[in-house]
Design a protein around this motif. Structure first.
Motif, PDB file in Angstrom:
ATOM      1  N   THR A   1       0.838  -1.201   0.000  1.00 41.53           N
ATOM      2  CA  THR A   1       0.000   0.000   0.000  1.00 41.53           C
ATOM      3  C   THR A   1       0.875   1.254   0.000  1.00 41.53           C
ATOM      4  O   THR A   1       0.545   2.239  -0.664  1.00 41.53           O
ATOM      5  CB  THR A   1      -0.966  -0.004   1.205  1.00 41.53           C
ATOM      6  OG1 THR A   1      -0.248  -0.417   2.370  1.00 41.53           O
ATOM      7  CG2 THR A   1      -2.126  -0.934   0.974  1.00 41.53           C
ATOM      8  N   GLY A   2       2.022   1.203   0.698  1.00 39.10           N
ATOM      9  CA  GLY A   2       2.929   2.359   0.705  1.00 39.10           C
ATOM     10  C   GLY A   2       3.429   2.668  -0.702  1.00 39.10           C
ATOM     11  O   GLY A   2       3.422   3.822  -1.143  1.00 39.10           O
TER      12      GLY A   2
ATOM     13  N   ARG B   1       2.837   6.007  -2.889  1.00 38.22           N
ATOM     14  CA  ARG B   1       3.953   6.817  -3.415  1.00 38.22           C
ATOM     15  C   ARG B   1       3.831   6.985  -4.929  1.00 38.22           C
ATOM     16  O   ARG B   1       4.101   8.054  -5.466  1.00 38.22           O
ATOM     17  CB  ARG B   1       5.312   6.180  -3.044  1.00 38.22           C
ATOM     18  CG  ARG B   1       5.730   6.497  -1.612  1.00 38.22           C
ATOM     19  CD  ARG B   1       7.115   5.961  -1.285  1.00 38.22           C
ATOM     20  NE  ARG B   1       7.144   4.530  -1.148  1.00 38.22           N
ATOM     21  CZ  ARG B   1       6.773   3.869  -0.052  1.00 38.22           C
ATOM     22  NH1 ARG B   1       6.378   4.522   1.020  1.00 38.22           N
ATOM     23  NH2 ARG B   1       6.825   2.557  -0.004  1.00 38.22           N
TER      24      ARG B   1
ATOM     25  N   LEU C   1       1.198  11.047   3.982  1.00 35.81           N
ATOM     26  CA  LEU C   1       2.509  10.387   3.858  1.00 35.81           C
ATOM     27  C   LEU C   1       3.640  11.303   4.336  1.00 35.81           C
ATOM     28  O   LEU C   1       4.521  10.863   5.069  1.00 35.81           O
ATOM     29  CB  LEU C   1       2.781   9.998   2.394  1.00 35.81           C
ATOM     30  CG  LEU C   1       2.450   8.543   2.048  1.00 35.81           C
ATOM     31  CD1 LEU C   1       0.959   8.319   2.036  1.00 35.81           C
ATOM     32  CD2 LEU C   1       3.083   8.126   0.748  1.00 35.81           C
TER      33      LEU C   1
ATOM     34  N   GLU D   1       1.586  10.269   8.953  1.00 33.07           N
ATOM     35  CA  GLU D   1       0.257   9.886   9.463  1.00 33.07           C
ATOM     36  C   GLU D   1      -0.294   8.731   8.641  1.00 33.07           C
ATOM     37  O   GLU D   1       0.112   8.517   7.494  1.00 33.07           O
ATOM     38  CB  GLU D   1      -0.713  11.071   9.350  1.00 33.07           C
ATOM     39  CG  GLU D   1      -0.411  12.222  10.281  1.00 33.07           C
ATOM     40  CD  GLU D   1      -0.512  11.854  11.760  1.00 33.07           C
ATOM     41  OE1 GLU D   1      -1.399  11.052  12.119  1.00 33.07           O
ATOM     42  OE2 GLU D   1       0.312  12.348  12.540  1.00 33.07           O
TER      43      GLU D   1
ATOM     44  N   VAL E   1      -3.048   7.055   6.302  1.00 37.00           N
ATOM     45  CA  VAL E   1      -4.113   7.437   5.374  1.00 37.00           C
ATOM     46  C   VAL E   1      -5.422   6.872   5.947  1.00 37.00           C
ATOM     47  O   VAL E   1      -5.417   5.755   6.486  1.00 37.00           O
ATOM     48  CB  VAL E   1      -3.809   6.846   3.974  1.00 37.00           C
ATOM     49  CG1 VAL E   1      -4.935   7.122   3.002  1.00 37.00           C
ATOM     50  CG2 VAL E   1      -2.487   7.394   3.446  1.00 37.00           C
TER      51      VAL E   1
ATOM     52  N   VAL F   1      -7.752   3.481   2.142  1.00 36.28           N
ATOM     53  CA  VAL F   1      -6.848   2.332   1.992  1.00 36.28           C
ATOM     54  C   VAL F   1      -7.656   1.077   1.691  1.00 36.28           C
ATOM     55  O   VAL F   1      -7.290   0.288   0.809  1.00 36.28           O
ATOM     56  CB  VAL F   1      -6.044   2.094   3.293  1.00 36.28           C
ATOM     57  CG1 VAL F   1      -4.911   1.128   3.037  1.00 36.28           C
ATOM     58  CG2 VAL F   1      -5.528   3.373   3.866  1.00 36.28           C
TER      59      VAL F   1
ATOM     60  N   GLY G   1       2.322  -3.810   4.398  1.00 38.30           N
ATOM     61  CA  GLY G   1       1.868  -2.492   4.864  1.00 38.30           C
ATOM     62  C   GLY G   1       0.361  -2.413   5.033  1.00 38.30           C
ATOM     63  O   GLY G   1      -0.172  -1.353   5.353  1.00 38.30           O
TER      64      GLY G   1
ATOM     65  N   ARG H   1      -3.031  -2.083   8.754  1.00 39.23           N
ATOM     66  CA  ARG H   1      -2.261  -1.357   9.762  1.00 39.23           C
ATOM     67  C   ARG H   1      -3.148  -0.955  10.938  1.00 39.23           C
ATOM     68  O   ARG H   1      -2.644  -0.367  11.890  1.00 39.23           O
ATOM     69  CB  ARG H   1      -1.695  -0.084   9.133  1.00 39.23           C
ATOM     70  CG  ARG H   1      -0.225  -0.163   8.743  1.00 39.23           C
ATOM     71  CD  ARG H   1       0.138   1.193   8.227  1.00 39.23           C
ATOM     72  NE  ARG H   1       1.510   1.523   8.171  1.00 39.23           N
ATOM     73  CZ  ARG H   1       2.289   1.335   7.111  1.00 39.23           C
ATOM     74  NH1 ARG H   1       1.846   0.708   6.051  1.00 39.23           N
ATOM     75  NH2 ARG H   1       3.513   1.783   7.126  1.00 39.23           N
TER      76      ARG H   1
ATOM     77  N   GLN I   1      -8.991  -2.181   9.421  1.00 36.22           N
ATOM     78  CA  GLN I   1      -8.465  -2.682   8.137  1.00 36.22           C
ATOM     79  C   GLN I   1      -8.379  -4.212   8.158  1.00 36.22           C
ATOM     80  O   GLN I   1      -8.697  -4.876   7.162  1.00 36.22           O
ATOM     81  CB  GLN I   1      -7.087  -2.094   7.841  1.00 36.22           C
ATOM     82  CG  GLN I   1      -7.100  -0.596   7.541  1.00 36.22           C
ATOM     83  CD  GLN I   1      -5.711  -0.046   7.242  1.00 36.22           C
ATOM     84  OE1 GLN I   1      -4.769  -0.780   6.947  1.00 36.22           O
ATOM     85  NE2 GLN I   1      -5.571   1.274   7.305  1.00 36.22           N
TER      86      GLN I   1
ATOM     87  N   ARG J   1      13.472   7.783   0.787  1.00 38.54           N
ATOM     88  CA  ARG J   1      12.061   8.151   0.873  1.00 38.54           C
ATOM     89  C   ARG J   1      11.872   9.505   1.553  1.00 38.54           C
ATOM     90  O   ARG J   1      12.593   9.832   2.491  1.00 38.54           O
ATOM     91  CB  ARG J   1      11.300   7.086   1.680  1.00 38.54           C
ATOM     92  CG  ARG J   1      10.974   5.878   0.858  1.00 38.54           C
ATOM     93  CD  ARG J   1      10.426   4.757   1.686  1.00 38.54           C
ATOM     94  NE  ARG J   1       9.408   5.150   2.648  1.00 38.54           N
ATOM     95  CZ  ARG J   1       8.608   4.275   3.257  1.00 38.54           C
ATOM     96  NH1 ARG J   1       8.715   2.984   2.997  1.00 38.54           N
ATOM     97  NH2 ARG J   1       7.724   4.688   4.130  1.00 38.54           N
TER      98      ARG J   1
HETATM   99  P1  AMP Z   1       5.047   2.139   4.045  1.00 33.39           P
HETATM  100  O1  AMP Z   1       5.753   2.205   2.746  1.00 33.39           O
HETATM  101  O2  AMP Z   1       4.326   0.835   4.253  1.00 33.39           O
HETATM  102  O3  AMP Z   1       5.929   2.490   5.219  1.00 33.39           O
HETATM  103  O4  AMP Z   1       3.892   3.257   3.999  1.00 33.39           O
HETATM  104  C1  AMP Z   1       4.226   4.621   3.808  1.00 33.39           C
HETATM  105  C2  AMP Z   1       3.058   5.502   4.231  1.00 33.39           C
HETATM  106  O5  AMP Z   1       1.891   5.186   3.435  1.00 33.39           O
HETATM  107  C3  AMP Z   1       2.599   5.343   5.671  1.00 33.39           C
HETATM  108  O6  AMP Z   1       3.385   6.094   6.578  1.00 33.39           O
HETATM  109  C4  AMP Z   1       1.163   5.849   5.577  1.00 33.39           C
HETATM  110  O7  AMP Z   1       1.121   7.264   5.476  1.00 33.39           O
HETATM  111  C5  AMP Z   1       0.707   5.294   4.220  1.00 33.39           C
HETATM  112  N1  AMP Z   1       0.134   3.931   4.356  1.00 33.39           N
HETATM  113  C6  AMP Z   1       0.612   2.788   3.796  1.00 33.39           C
HETATM  114  N2  AMP Z   1      -0.154   1.741   4.106  1.00 33.39           N
HETATM  115  C7  AMP Z   1      -1.148   2.216   4.897  1.00 33.39           C
HETATM  116  C8  AMP Z   1      -2.253   1.627   5.559  1.00 33.39           C
HETATM  117  N3  AMP Z   1      -2.488   0.298   5.480  1.00 33.39           N
HETATM  118  N4  AMP Z   1      -3.073   2.429   6.286  1.00 33.39           N
HETATM  119  C9  AMP Z   1      -2.856   3.747   6.365  1.00 33.39           C
HETATM  120  N5  AMP Z   1      -1.824   4.376   5.787  1.00 33.39           N
HETATM  121  C10 AMP Z   1      -0.965   3.625   5.050  1.00 33.39           C
END
Ligand code: AMP
Length: 225
Positions: free
Chosen positions: A35-36, A40, A57, A61, A63, A68, A90, A93, A97, A163
């Protein structure tokens, strides 16, 4: 033929989730759904969805759940995941979810939720050295796993960068949110007999080997073997 797998990876930022998710998706020949990475990519595309996600992001915080969940639901209905499975990285979280995912996957359900355990002391060092491919999301470390050609991804040739949210403030906030929102999922999956805990220390190969052992055991058991 390799029958595929339905897996998700839990673990603190810097535990090696992305690295292991890519390896597991190759091993079981299933899509890696991060999901991240999806957020992105949406941010880079400049879409309305991406602009909405960016405000969360950038500061670390989460999302909002409904955004999501909608995104993952859409991805899990495509035929590659419905036939062979997936490695979710990811997501989930938060408990809402996880509940939504349980509904989406019924009646098949997950094979396993893999929690990669790592000491918080290790996390900051790992995040500071982390680099990521902007195209495929492959993870590198400038200390012990740099790309073969500096700045270029070994897997897809994409650009390898730090990042935007690997800054001190955003890392602190992401770790706080991990403890508050995501760590409860460990007990949630344990109650459902779906959790395996894996020691995240060691080389990527060693960690992958530990995970594959547990996943194979589970898949065999759920196939009645
Ligand atoms: P990650 O690459 O998994 O560290 O995700 C990067 C950012 O994407 C997180 O800090 C959140 O802002 C957002 N994000 C990714 N996955 C989720 C999720 N399952 N729920 C909420 N926000 C998410």
């Amino acid at each position: 033929m390799n029958p595929g797998a339905r897996l998700l990876i839990l673990g603190k930022q810097g535990a090696g989730k992305g690295t292991q998710a890519v390896r597991l998706s190759r091993h079981y020949v299933v899509p890696h759904i991060s999901t991240g990475d999806t957020f992105r990519q949406a941010v880079r595309s400049g879409s309305e969805f991406g602009q909405k996600a960016k405000q969360y992001l950038d500061v670390g915080e989460l999302v909002p759940d409904e955004l999501v969940i909608g995104m993952v639901r859409e991805r899990l209905t495509r035929s590659d995941t419905s036939h062979r499975g997936f490695v979710l990285d990811g997501f989930p979280r938060t408990v809402p979810q996880a509940e939504a995912l349980e509904d989406m996957l019924a009646p098949n359900g997950l094979h396993l939720a893999v929690d990669i355990e790592i000491d918080t002391g290790m996390v900051l060092a790992r995040l500071a050295s982390r680099r990521v491919c902007v195209d495929c999301g492959a993870n590198y470390s400038v200390i012990d796993n740099p790309p073969r050609v500096p700045g270029l991804c070994d897997v897809c040739g994409g650009e390898v960068v730090q990042r935007d949210d690997d800054t001190e403030g955003a890392i602190r906030r992401r770790l706080e949110l991990y403890d508050r929102e995501t760590a409860p999922l460990i007990a949630w999956y344990a109650e459902r007999q779906l959790l395996t805990r894996i020691d995240g220390l060691g080389t990527p190969d060693e960690v992958t080997e530990r995970i594959v052992l547990e996943v194979d055991r589970r898949i065999l058991r759920s196939a009645g073997g």
